[in-house]
Write an enzyme that holds these catalytic residues in place. Structure first.
Site, PDB file in Angstrom:
ATOM      1  N   ARG A 202       0.837  -1.208   0.000  1.00 32.51           N
ATOM      2  CA  ARG A 202       0.000   0.000   0.000  1.00 32.51           C
ATOM      3  C   ARG A 202       0.869   1.255   0.000  1.00 32.51           C
ATOM      4  O   ARG A 202       0.576   2.244   0.664  1.00 32.51           O
ATOM      5  CB  ARG A 202      -0.952   0.030   1.198  1.00 32.51           C
TER       6      ARG A 202
ATOM      7  N   SER B  62     -11.010  -0.252   3.120  1.00 31.21           N
ATOM      8  CA  SER B  62     -10.173  -0.605   4.272  1.00 31.21           C
ATOM      9  C   SER B  62      -9.475   0.642   4.812  1.00 31.21           C
ATOM     10  O   SER B  62      -8.714   1.294   4.094  1.00 31.21           O
ATOM     11  CB  SER B  62      -9.128  -1.649   3.876  1.00 31.21           C
TER      12      SER B  62
ATOM     13  N   GLU C 183      -4.449   3.273   6.240  1.00 27.57           N
ATOM     14  CA  GLU C 183      -4.173   3.154   4.814  1.00 27.57           C
ATOM     15  C   GLU C 183      -4.647   4.413   4.100  1.00 27.57           C
ATOM     16  O   GLU C 183      -4.125   4.805   3.068  1.00 27.57           O
ATOM     17  CB  GLU C 183      -4.921   1.927   4.264  1.00 27.57           C
TER      18      GLU C 183
END
Length: 337
Positions: free
Chosen positions: A164, A237, A333
């Protein structure tokens, strides 16, 4: 080129947070952005590079300029018996791009179906799911160097893709306006089925490991766990799965035998942030107008007119709870602005 002043970003962030920017600049043409950048000599701290806003959480108005590249189109650049090189515009809806690759029998990004956002954000976030990352297939990122006001081509080897993560989130943050992304996709079947419940879902679809079935399996799984941003504002997420020392991971595994654990290498292991959050009791709970989705603890949601600060407060309380129980820090994230 479209230029707006004191512009609401509410339609441009999937958390549906009501904030404004000083200037909003949108175009499908690289030449227009280059002229604008050269004229106004923009600095990285004065801008935000925005796509659909599916990975942003705004906590206040932005006293600067938002650049919104909306380049369209998907084209085949070259191909041989094994691979095909495909170029997609930064403003193309990501899932539309994935659907296009599946329709053209090209393997590589099918596990990334139904991820919200635009193609231009894929290299920045190195979007990933079910054992696949966008960076696995990206070969070139086309962009505008904001400091120099020129078009450049950045090879994937320079992008420092990680979990990520990429160089565009750190050293090169707000320094390159991504306009097109080039992917190398396979004509040969390369299914990745080991992560999550893809195999189980494929059995329900007839046990055929076709591109179409894998895409449908991923869509079914995501729909069962994640809310539609149009119905319940969210950014997918919210937290990364933490990567920790294998020694600590094994210690935790001995305490919690049901804890999901994934080997990264000899030294590090990855934990499932959603599982950690669920064990602390936050799943389905609210803190004011912000909440944790009842079907997936990784997803924070706006229950109705929550501010960005409301959601940040919830995130911080979750982080503290996980640390107190497991001695593990989980990190967002989502980009918090």
């Amino acid at each position: 080129m479209r230029i707006e002043k004191n512009f609401s970003l509410r339609p441009y962030n999937t958390f549906d947070v009501d904030v404004k920017c000083k200037y909003f600049v949108e175009s499908e043409k690289e030449a227009e952005f280059i002229d604008f950048i050269r004229e106004y000599e923009l600095k990285p701290e004065e801008i935000i590079l925005l796509g659909r806003g599916s990975n942003f959480l705004f906590t206040e108005d932005f006293d600067g300029t938002v650049l919104y590249p909306f380049m369209q189109g998907i084209e085949i650049l070259s191909e041989n018996a094994e691979k095909t090189s495909v170029r997609a515009g930064a403003g193309v809806n990501w899932d539309d791009f994935v659907a296009w690759t599946v329709a053209h029998n090209l393997w590589g990004v099918e596990n990334l179906s139904l991820i919200p956002g635009h193609v231009g954000a894929a290299p920045v976030q190195n979007v990933g799911a079910y054992g696949t990352e966008a960076g696995d297939c990206i070969t070139i990122v086309e962009a505008i160097d904001i400091e120099k006001g020129i078009k450049v081509q950045i090879p994937a080897t320079n992008c420092r893709f990680g979990y990520r993560d990429s160089i565009f989130k750190k050293e090169w943050k707000n320094k390159f306006l991504i306009t097109y992304v080039v992917f190398e996709l396979s004509k040969q079947a390369r299914p990745k089925l080991e992560y999550g419940s893809i195999k189980e879902e494929l059995k329900r679809l007839g046990d055929r490991y076709s591109l179409q079935n894998i895409r449908q399996a991923v869509i079914n799984i995501r729909n069962s766990k994640l809310p539609d941003v149009c119905d319940l504002p969210n950014a997918g997420s919210f937290f990364k799965n933490p990567v920790i020392a294998s020694s600590l991971a094994l210690q935790l595994k001995s305490q919690y035998p049901d804890m999901p654990l994934y080997t990264v290498n000899e030294s590090y292991s990855k934990l499932a942030a959603g599982w950690l959050i669920e064990q602390t009791g936050w799943k389905g709970k609210n803190l004011g107008k912000a909440g944790v989705y009842e079907k997936q603890a990784l997803v924070l949601v706006n229950r109705g007119n929550a501010t960005g600060l409301d959601i940040v407060r919830l995130a911080n309380e979750i982080k503290k709870s996980v640390f107190m129980k497991f001695n593990v820090w989980i990190e967002p994230e989502v980009n918090i602005i």
